[in-house]
Design a protein around this motif. Structure first.
Motif, PDB file in Angstrom:
ATOM      1  N   SER A  11       7.327 -10.545  -6.477  1.00 31.11           N
ATOM      2  CA  SER A  11       6.067 -11.278  -6.594  1.00 31.11           C
ATOM      3  C   SER A  11       5.401 -11.321  -5.233  1.00 31.11           C
ATOM      4  N   LEU A  12       4.069 -11.277  -5.260  1.00 30.91           N
ATOM      5  CA  LEU A  12       3.296 -11.193  -4.026  1.00 30.91           C
ATOM      6  C   LEU A  12       2.203 -12.256  -3.999  1.00 30.91           C
ATOM      7  N   GLY A  13       2.021 -12.886  -2.838  1.00 26.43           N
ATOM      8  CA  GLY A  13       0.886 -13.758  -2.614  1.00 26.43           C
ATOM      9  C   GLY A  13       1.115 -15.218  -2.889  1.00 26.43           C
ATOM     10  N   ASP A  67      10.219 -12.152  -3.067  1.00 21.65           N
ATOM     11  CA  ASP A  67       8.902 -12.762  -2.938  1.00 21.65           C
ATOM     12  C   ASP A  67       8.332 -12.549  -1.544  1.00 21.65           C
ATOM     13  N   LEU A  68       7.037 -12.256  -1.497  1.00 17.48           N
ATOM     14  CA  LEU A  68       6.305 -12.249  -0.237  1.00 17.48           C
ATOM     15  C   LEU A  68       5.160 -13.242  -0.374  1.00 17.48           C
ATOM     16  N   ILE A  90       2.491 -12.097   4.126  1.00 18.60           N
ATOM     17  CA  ILE A  90       1.669 -10.894   4.035  1.00 18.60           C
ATOM     18  C   ILE A  90       0.657 -10.845   5.171  1.00 18.60           C
ATOM     19  N   ILE A 124       5.077  -1.380  -0.748  1.00 20.53           N
ATOM     20  CA  ILE A 124       5.911  -2.461  -1.273  1.00 20.53           C
ATOM     21  C   ILE A 124       6.537  -1.996  -2.582  1.00 20.53           C
ATOM     22  N   ILE A 134       1.495 -10.122  -9.355  1.00 19.96           N
ATOM     23  CA  ILE A 134       0.516 -10.562  -8.369  1.00 19.96           C
ATOM     24  C   ILE A 134       0.294 -12.047  -8.610  1.00 19.96           C
ATOM     25  N   LEU A 150      -4.519 -10.840  -3.037  1.00 20.54           N
ATOM     26  CA  LEU A 150      -3.887 -10.157  -1.911  1.00 20.54           C
ATOM     27  C   LEU A 150      -4.963  -9.534  -1.038  1.00 20.54           C
ATOM     28  N   LEU A 185       1.744  -0.101  -4.151  1.00 23.28           N
ATOM     29  CA  LEU A 185       2.629  -1.016  -4.866  1.00 23.28           C
ATOM     30  C   LEU A 185       3.440  -0.213  -5.879  1.00 23.28           C
TER      31      LEU A 185
END
Length: 206
Positions: free
Chosen positions: A18-20, A30-31, A36, A48, A60, A64, A73
């Motif tokens: 998962s991002l953001g 997770d980032l 980021i 990524i 997402i 981002l 991605l």
């Protein structure tokens, strides 16, 4: 100091990502939005996920921002949870190894704000759904946009163009909802088996 390319991927191919997020994300890998932002100093290219191995979903979790950057991605499938969470970058490649990229209903399409875009799947019948508040160009470097025999949906609040030499599109069905024109004039033959119900304000050139 320039870092060149930053590559981040889970240790295990089946790890969800998962991002953001602002806190704990929906994935195991997770980032956060803060992470980021911090890693972008000096770097221009970000990868990524594992394009050769990742099989789990990438979510997402928030918008981002990779302004002026090139972002790839890689995941088994990619979703934004049917929310408007735009990915901003100069060049964006979305690659799903065994599942869909976004969804068609509601806010399911992946929201992007990009200059150049490539959408790819490793399987022959994966669907991909993309939308943007502006126009964009299909083609990042030499990357072909392909969903095999699956459905490719392109939404845009402007015109969609195609890189002349490398932005080839392969899809079983193409759907478009575009405020502007759709120009698919790649010198390498585009393979689109069927043009589905589409709304393109100023016409399609192919």
């Amino acid at each position: 100091t320039s870092l060149g390319t930053v590559t981040l991927k889970p240790y295990s191919a089946g790890t969800t990502m998962s991002l953001g997020t602002a806190g704990a994300g929906s994935g195991t890998f997770d980032l956060s939005a803060a992470e980021i932002a911090a890693m972008q100093s000096g770097a221009t290219i970000f990868v990524i996920g594992d394009g050769a191995a990742s099989t789990a979903v990438l979510t997402i979790d928030a918008a981002l921002t990779f302004t002026g950057k090139t972002l790839t991605l890689n995941a088994g499938s990619i979703t934004d949870g049917s929310n408007v969470r735009a990915i901003t970058a100069t060049n964006l490649t979305l690659y799903a190894r065994n599942g869909a990229i976004g969804a068609l209903a509601g806010n399911g399409p992946i929201d992007v704000t990009v200059t150049n875009l490539s959408i790819n799947s490793a399987t022959a019948n994966t669907n991909a759904y993309i939308t943007s508040g502006a126009g964009y160009n299909l083609g990042v470097g030499a990357t072909v946009s392909t969903v095999g025999s699956g459905t490719l949906y392109l939404g845009a609040g402007g015109s969609v163009t195609q890189t002349v030499t490398t932005g080839r599109v392969i899809a079983g069905k193409l759907l478009a909802n575009i405020t502007g024109s759709l120009t698919l004039t790649n010198v390498n033959t585009n393979i689109i088996a069927q043009l589905g119900d589409s709304a393109v304000s100023t016409g399609i050139t192919a």
